[in-house]
Design a protein around this motif. Structure first.
Motif, short mmCIF file in Angstrom:
data_model
loop_
_atom_site.label_atom_id
_atom_site.label_comp_id
_atom_site.label_asym_id
_atom_site.label_seq_id
_atom_site.Cartn_x
_atom_site.Cartn_y
_atom_site.Cartn_z
N GLY A 189 0.83 -1.21 0.00
CA GLY A 189 0.00 0.00 0.00
C GLY A 189 0.85 1.25 0.00
O GLY A 189 0.58 2.20 -0.72
N SER A 190 1.93 1.22 0.81
CA SER A 190 2.82 2.38 0.87
C SER A 190 3.48 2.60 -0.47
O SER A 190 3.60 3.72 -0.95
N SER A 191 3.95 1.48 -1.08
CA SER A 191 4.62 1.60 -2.36
C SER A 191 3.67 2.14 -3.41
O SER A 191 4.02 2.98 -4.22
N THR A 192 2.42 1.64 -3.38
CA THR A 192 1.43 2.09 -4.35
C THR A 192 1.15 3.57 -4.16
O THR A 192 1.05 4.32 -5.12
N GLN A 193 1.05 4.00 -2.91
CA GLN A 193 0.78 5.39 -2.62
C GLN A 193 1.93 6.27 -3.12
O GLN A 193 1.71 7.32 -3.71
N ALA A 194 3.17 5.76 -2.86
CA ALA A 194 4.34 6.53 -3.29
C ALA A 194 4.41 6.58 -4.81
O ALA A 194 4.69 7.62 -5.40
N ALA A 195 4.15 5.42 -5.45
CA ALA A 195 4.26 5.35 -6.91
C ALA A 195 3.16 6.15 -7.59
O ALA A 195 3.28 6.48 -8.76
N SER A 196 2.08 6.44 -6.87
CA SER A 196 0.95 7.14 -7.48
C SER A 196 1.12 8.66 -7.41
O SER A 196 0.18 9.39 -7.65
N LEU A 197 2.32 9.14 -7.04
CA LEU A 197 2.58 10.57 -7.02
C LEU A 197 2.34 11.11 -8.42
O LEU A 197 2.83 10.56 -9.40
N ALA A 198 1.56 12.16 -8.50
CA ALA A 198 1.18 12.71 -9.82
C ALA A 198 2.41 13.14 -10.61
O ALA A 198 3.39 13.62 -10.04
N SER A 199 2.35 12.93 -11.90
CA SER A 199 3.46 13.34 -12.75
C SER A 199 3.59 14.86 -12.75
O SER A 199 2.60 15.58 -12.62
N ILE A 200 4.80 15.32 -12.87
CA ILE A 200 5.08 16.76 -12.81
C ILE A 200 5.53 17.22 -14.19
O ILE A 200 6.53 16.74 -14.73
N ASP A 201 4.80 18.15 -14.75
CA ASP A 201 5.13 18.67 -16.07
C ASP A 201 5.22 20.19 -16.00
O ASP A 201 5.00 20.79 -14.94
N ILE A 202 5.54 20.82 -17.10
CA ILE A 202 5.67 22.27 -17.13
C ILE A 202 4.39 22.92 -16.58
O ILE A 202 3.28 22.57 -16.99
N GLY A 203 4.56 23.82 -15.66
CA GLY A 203 3.43 24.51 -15.02
C GLY A 203 3.00 23.89 -13.71
O GLY A 203 2.29 24.52 -12.92
N ASP A 204 3.46 22.65 -13.44
CA ASP A 204 3.14 21.99 -12.18
C ASP A 204 4.15 22.40 -11.11
O ASP A 204 5.23 22.91 -11.41
N SER A 205 3.77 22.16 -9.87
CA SER A 205 4.63 22.56 -8.75
C SER A 205 5.31 21.38 -8.08
O SER A 205 4.91 20.21 -8.28
N GLY B 52 13.94 0.93 -14.17
CA GLY B 52 14.71 0.85 -12.93
C GLY B 52 15.97 1.70 -12.96
O GLY B 52 16.84 1.57 -12.09
N LYS B 53 16.07 2.59 -13.93
CA LYS B 53 17.23 3.48 -14.04
C LYS B 53 16.76 4.93 -14.07
O LYS B 53 15.59 5.22 -14.26
N THR B 54 17.72 5.82 -13.89
CA THR B 54 17.42 7.26 -13.90
C THR B 54 18.00 7.89 -15.16
O THR B 54 19.18 7.69 -15.48
N LYS B 55 17.18 8.63 -15.85
CA LYS B 55 17.66 9.33 -17.05
C LYS B 55 18.40 10.60 -16.62
O LYS B 55 17.91 11.35 -15.77
N ARG B 56 19.54 10.83 -17.25
CA ARG B 56 20.27 12.06 -16.97
C ARG B 56 19.42 13.23 -17.46
O ARG B 56 18.97 13.24 -18.61
N SER B 57 19.20 14.21 -16.60
CA SER B 57 18.27 15.30 -16.95
C SER B 57 18.43 16.46 -15.98
O SER B 57 19.18 16.36 -15.00
N HIS B 58 17.70 17.54 -16.22
CA HIS B 58 17.60 18.60 -15.23
C HIS B 58 16.25 19.31 -15.35
O HIS B 58 15.64 19.32 -16.42
N GLY C 271 8.77 29.72 -5.72
CA GLY C 271 7.39 29.35 -5.49
C GLY C 271 7.14 27.90 -5.84
O GLY C 271 6.17 27.29 -5.38
N GLY C 272 8.02 27.33 -6.71
CA GLY C 272 7.94 25.88 -6.96
C GLY C 272 7.36 25.45 -8.28
O GLY C 272 7.20 24.25 -8.51
N LYS C 273 7.07 26.38 -9.21
CA LYS C 273 6.48 25.97 -10.49
C LYS C 273 7.57 25.56 -11.48
O LYS C 273 8.57 26.26 -11.64
N LEU C 274 7.34 24.42 -12.15
CA LEU C 274 8.29 23.93 -13.14
C LEU C 274 8.19 24.78 -14.41
O LEU C 274 7.12 24.91 -14.99
N VAL C 275 9.34 25.34 -14.84
CA VAL C 275 9.33 26.23 -16.01
C VAL C 275 10.18 25.70 -17.16
O VAL C 275 10.03 26.15 -18.31
N ASP C 276 11.07 24.74 -16.87
CA ASP C 276 11.90 24.19 -17.95
C ASP C 276 12.42 22.81 -17.55
O ASP C 276 12.63 22.53 -16.36
#
Length: 232
Positions: A76-92, A193-199, A205-210
């Motif tokens: 349940g914890s894993s599911t809750q953690a994995a269900s974190l909403a995706s963050i895209d431009i304009g999201d916080s 299971g890997k992390t893509k190199r990114s930034h 205020g926390g809004k994603l701009v790029d």
């Protein structure tokens, strides 16, 4: 003439008839019958056996239930953690607690409370490509801070591994540990299971701009700085 000698004979034992002999013959001794000890009824014994088995089953079942509960809770914890909403431009930035390289809790949501934030993601600490990217942000760090931006490195490495890397390469910024790739996944930078190199660049205020996913190690700090300068 002399008198005839009479031969003395023992008187013959009277002959017994077969009937009398058979009657007189002692009867064979019959062993005395021992009193029978009543056995426990089979039904009762079966019931007791069943009860013991049931008790054993109950104990096993209880342990199994506890294990299942633990698994369910974890799942349940894993599911809750994995269900974190995706963050895209304009999201916080999301409300999520992770560890930094000092193994202290940090609230991700508060990172951009006072300043803008750059999160750069590396696949694995202290590897050639990741070190190139990290050292690029290290060398440009004064430029980012002068523009009122904080820099954070995000990876799935443990705080211990991050601290060793930070000390070895003299990285001036904090590192964030995301071993379950919760935030990494929400940012869209997890794959197999890997992390893509990114930034990712968040304004104050926390809004994603790029964002840049994926990005080359040497390009990441340069492109991030160019974007921020272009916003001024």
């Amino acid at each position: 003439m002399p008198p005839k000698k009479t031969t003395e004979t023992e008187p013959a034992e009277p002959r017994r008839s077969g009937r009398i002999a058979s009657i007189s013959k002692p009867a064979p001794t019959v062993p005395e019958a021992r009193p029978k000890v009543p056995k426990a009824p089979k039904k009762r014994a079966a019931e007791e056996e069943t009860t013991e088995k049931d008790e054993g089953s109950t104990t096993k079942k209880s342990k199994a239930d506890e294990a299942a509960m633990d698994v369910d809770t974890t799942a349940g914890s894993s599911t809750q953690a994995a269900s974190l909403a995706s963050i895209d431009i304009g999201d916080s930035l999301p409300s999520l607690i992770l560890k930094n390289e000092k193994d202290a809790d940090i609230q991700v949501e508060h990172l951009a409370k006072e300043k803008g934030v750059i999160l750069f993601l590396v696949p694995k600490a202290d590897t050639p490509g990741c070190t190139s990217q990290a050292c690029g942000f290290r060398d440009s760090y004064p430029d980012f801070t002068s523009l009122n931006y904080d820099v954070y490195c995000l990876s799935a490495d443990t705080p211990t591994a991050q601290t060793k890397w930070q000390t070895k390469k003299e990285l001036p910024y904090p590192l964030i540990s995301d071993p379950q790739r919760v935030l990494i996944t929400a940012l869209g930078a997890a794959e197999g299971g890997k992390t893509k190199r990114s930034h990712f660049i968040f304004e104050k205020g926390g809004k994603l701009v790029d964002k840049k996913v994926p990005v080359k190690p040497a390009d990441s700090p340069r492109l991030a700085l160019e974007y921020i300068k272009g916003q001024k």
